[in-house]
Design a protein around this motif. Sequence first.
Motif, PDB file in Angstrom:
ATOM      1  N   PRO A 149       2.665   4.248 -12.157  1.00  0.00           N
ATOM      2  CA  PRO A 149       3.734   3.944 -13.078  1.00  0.00           C
ATOM      3  C   PRO A 149       4.027   2.074 -12.721  1.00  0.00           C
ATOM      4  N   ASN A 150       3.753   1.763 -11.538  1.00  0.00           N
ATOM      5  CA  ASN A 150       4.004   0.425 -11.221  1.00  0.00           C
ATOM      6  C   ASN A 150       3.537  -0.065  -9.761  1.00  0.00           C
ATOM      7  N   ARG A 151       2.221   0.044  -9.902  1.00  0.00           N
ATOM      8  CA  ARG A 151       1.555  -0.378  -8.528  1.00  0.00           C
ATOM      9  C   ARG A 151       1.274  -1.982  -8.309  1.00  0.00           C
ATOM     10  N   ASN A 152       1.229  -1.991  -7.114  1.00  0.00           N
ATOM     11  CA  ASN A 152       1.151  -3.395  -6.689  1.00  0.00           C
ATOM     12  C   ASN A 152       0.032  -3.567  -5.330  1.00  0.00           C
ATOM     13  N   LEU A 153      -0.309  -4.403  -4.796  1.00  0.00           N
ATOM     14  CA  LEU A 153      -0.766  -4.215  -3.495  1.00  0.00           C
ATOM     15  C   LEU A 153      -0.580  -3.419  -2.266  1.00  0.00           C
ATOM     16  N   ASN A 154       0.903  -3.448  -2.199  1.00  0.00           N
ATOM     17  CA  ASN A 154       1.650  -2.886  -1.244  1.00  0.00           C
ATOM     18  C   ASN A 154       1.364  -1.238  -1.429  1.00  0.00           C
ATOM     19  N   SER A 155       1.767  -0.825  -2.694  1.00  0.00           N
ATOM     20  CA  SER A 155       1.159   0.603  -3.052  1.00  0.00           C
ATOM     21  C   SER A 155      -0.261   1.109  -2.866  1.00  0.00           C
ATOM     22  N   SER A 156      -1.041  -0.015  -3.017  1.00  0.00           N
ATOM     23  CA  SER A 156      -2.256   0.273  -2.923  1.00  0.00           C
ATOM     24  C   SER A 156      -2.900   0.400  -1.297  1.00  0.00           C
ATOM     25  N   ALA A 157      -2.172  -0.417  -0.614  1.00  0.00           N
ATOM     26  CA  ALA A 157      -2.262   0.028   1.116  1.00  0.00           C
ATOM     27  C   ALA A 157      -1.820   1.347   1.190  1.00  0.00           C
ATOM     28  N   LEU A 158      -0.741   1.660   0.654  1.00  0.00           N
ATOM     29  CA  LEU A 158       0.070   3.131   0.906  1.00  0.00           C
ATOM     30  C   LEU A 158      -0.812   4.103   0.622  1.00  0.00           C
ATOM     31  N   ASP A 159      -1.499   3.932  -0.475  1.00  0.00           N
ATOM     32  CA  ASP A 159      -2.439   5.060  -1.036  1.00  0.00           C
ATOM     33  C   ASP A 159      -3.587   5.026  -0.059  1.00  0.00           C
ATOM     34  N   MET A 160      -4.028   4.071   0.524  1.00  0.00           N
ATOM     35  CA  MET A 160      -5.162   4.121   1.336  1.00  0.00           C
ATOM     36  C   MET A 160      -4.807   4.793   2.691  1.00  0.00           C
ATOM     37  N   SER A 161      -3.527   4.571   3.174  1.00  0.00           N
ATOM     38  CA  SER A 161      -3.153   5.391   4.464  1.00  0.00           C
ATOM     39  C   SER A 161      -2.997   6.736   4.060  1.00  0.00           C
ATOM     40  N   TYR A 162      -2.373   7.215   3.029  1.00  0.00           N
ATOM     41  CA  TYR A 162      -2.303   8.649   2.499  1.00  0.00           C
ATOM     42  C   TYR A 162      -3.397   9.400   2.790  1.00  0.00           C
ATOM     43  N   LEU A 163      -4.607   8.659   2.028  1.00  0.00           N
ATOM     44  CA  LEU A 163      -6.049   9.320   1.964  1.00  0.00           C
ATOM     45  C   LEU A 163      -6.606   9.303   3.472  1.00  0.00           C
ATOM     46  N   ALA A 164      -6.434   8.414   4.066  1.00  0.00           N
ATOM     47  CA  ALA A 164      -6.928   8.606   5.766  1.00  0.00           C
ATOM     48  C   ALA A 164      -6.337   9.856   6.397  1.00  0.00           C
ATOM     49  N   ASN A 165      -5.210  10.108   6.107  1.00  0.00           N
ATOM     50  CA  ASN A 165      -4.574  11.009   6.713  1.00  0.00           C
ATOM     51  C   ASN A 165      -4.724  12.296   6.161  1.00  0.00           C
ATOM     52  N   ALA A 166      -5.078  12.192   4.730  1.00  0.00           N
ATOM     53  CA  ALA A 166      -5.276  13.685   4.012  1.00  0.00           C
ATOM     54  C   ALA A 166      -6.811  14.376   4.292  1.00  0.00           C
TER      55      ALA A 166
END
Length: 539
Positions: free
Chosen positions: A240-257
């Motif tokens: 809904p309101n993405r930026n580059l900070n949220s992009s890095a957070l998604d990548m971190s969640y993906l690595a853990n998942a």
Amino acid sequence: MSETTGSTSWEDELASLLDAGIRYNSDRIGIAEPVVEMQTANFIVSEELESNAAEAESFKDQVKGFLKASAEMLQELAIGCKDIVQQSLGNRDSYIVRKLGEPWEKVSGRLSFLNDYLPEDRDPVHAWPVIIFVSILAFSVLSVNTKHNSSVPLTKKVLIHPPSASRILLPDGRNMAYHEQGVPADKARFSLIVPHPFLSSRLAGRATGIPGLKASLLEEFGVRLVTYDLPGFGESDPHPNRNLNSSALDMSYLANAVGVYDKFWVVGYSTGGMHAWAALRYIPDMLAAANKLAGGAMFAPMVNPYEPSMTKEERDRTWQKWTPRRKLMYFLARRFPKLLAFFFHRSFLCGKHGQLDKWLSLSLGKRDRALIEEPLFEEFWQRDVEESVRQRNVKPFVEEAVLEVSDWGFSLMDLQVNKKRLGKGILTWIKSLYSQSEQGLTGFLGPIHIWQGMDDQVIPPSMTDFVHRLLPGATVHKLPDEGHFSYFYFCDECHRQIFSALFGTPQGPLNRTVEVDQSPSEGDMEDMQEESFIDYAMD
């Protein structure tokens, strides 16, 4: 009596009535021979003149005469037809006039304003039929030429394929689609996570995030490669309101998942580079993702072209490589982003496939031009685009374009310039002025490799020069004669060189009995530094 005798005789009177060629002789009445010869000569001369005149009339003149006569006949025929039509249709009692007369008057009355565009000396009754006829004829000719032009390739419709991605559920309730390739998680010696560039997807050529990368090479180096769809692309839910900070957070969640047990490398290609930069900036500061990054591998990485840290010379060298249309797209993305939807709907969201350079307004070098014309690349490009636009939603593409030219929230200098805090107070500050060795860099401290084609006109070499000015510790591999696609796509030898630079000698998959640090060894670091020095010494 004598007077009568001396008067003109009847022979003389007869002779005077005749032509000069007829003379009376006392012996006989005859025609003088010289006079007859003169008349014969005159007749022959006149006959010769007539024959010469007939010969002088060429075939061309005869054709002209025939065409002129035919035109006059057609004109008379048209006048006759016109009179017939006027007599039959012009009659108010005729069937056609009774049925169509009143509606026609209403329509012509409403369209009468169009007559203002005609010259004053033109009758609308005569002018508009001619205009309509010529327009129909012109469109017919264009249609025929388009259908019979064999040099224009047939356009293919964009196909929407059945869902095929693996998914994870993010903490905010969104689903993220991803794709794995290479060795299993428990045997991976190295892990790569790849955010895709603009108008791409997790597939990037069906196989891996690096088009044409062979599974045998991943096995040889013990590499596990994970690609994913950015929010709103492919099968990932929009943010809904993405930026580059949220992009890095998604990548971190993906690595853990997906079970990345140790550190992972982030790979940034083209505009996907801005998400890789964001990972290098923000992930080291995340408490839950501490020490998760092993390094960054960049391939012609994107940098904000409006970055304030750029000098005027660096900005000019970058912008002059781009087409006017691409410059317009950047301007609209920065100032009037809503207008981008119009251009995107007319290009890659139109439902048909098109050319990469036309859709993205790219100017390509020689090697890139030869590559995109190959059937293998065309197949890759079309499949990747089909997956990228499967949601038919223009908003994620507008958001991605705006992110490229907006304030990223950080500068590349922020990656390695933050100083460790030594404490508070004036004494500590004075001590820090004389003890620089006690101050270390924070943030991301791992290796950064950048590969840059010197004939790249999509992300010009000047942009990588700017990055290296801000990050002098980065290793830059300058590739002579290579373009934006030629080194990264479908090049077995290139992929082997990349893995060798990142991971050293191939050692195969792990037998996971001990923990493994994915940071390069001291020997590998020495090799990398030596390679970096050689690259720049050659430049």
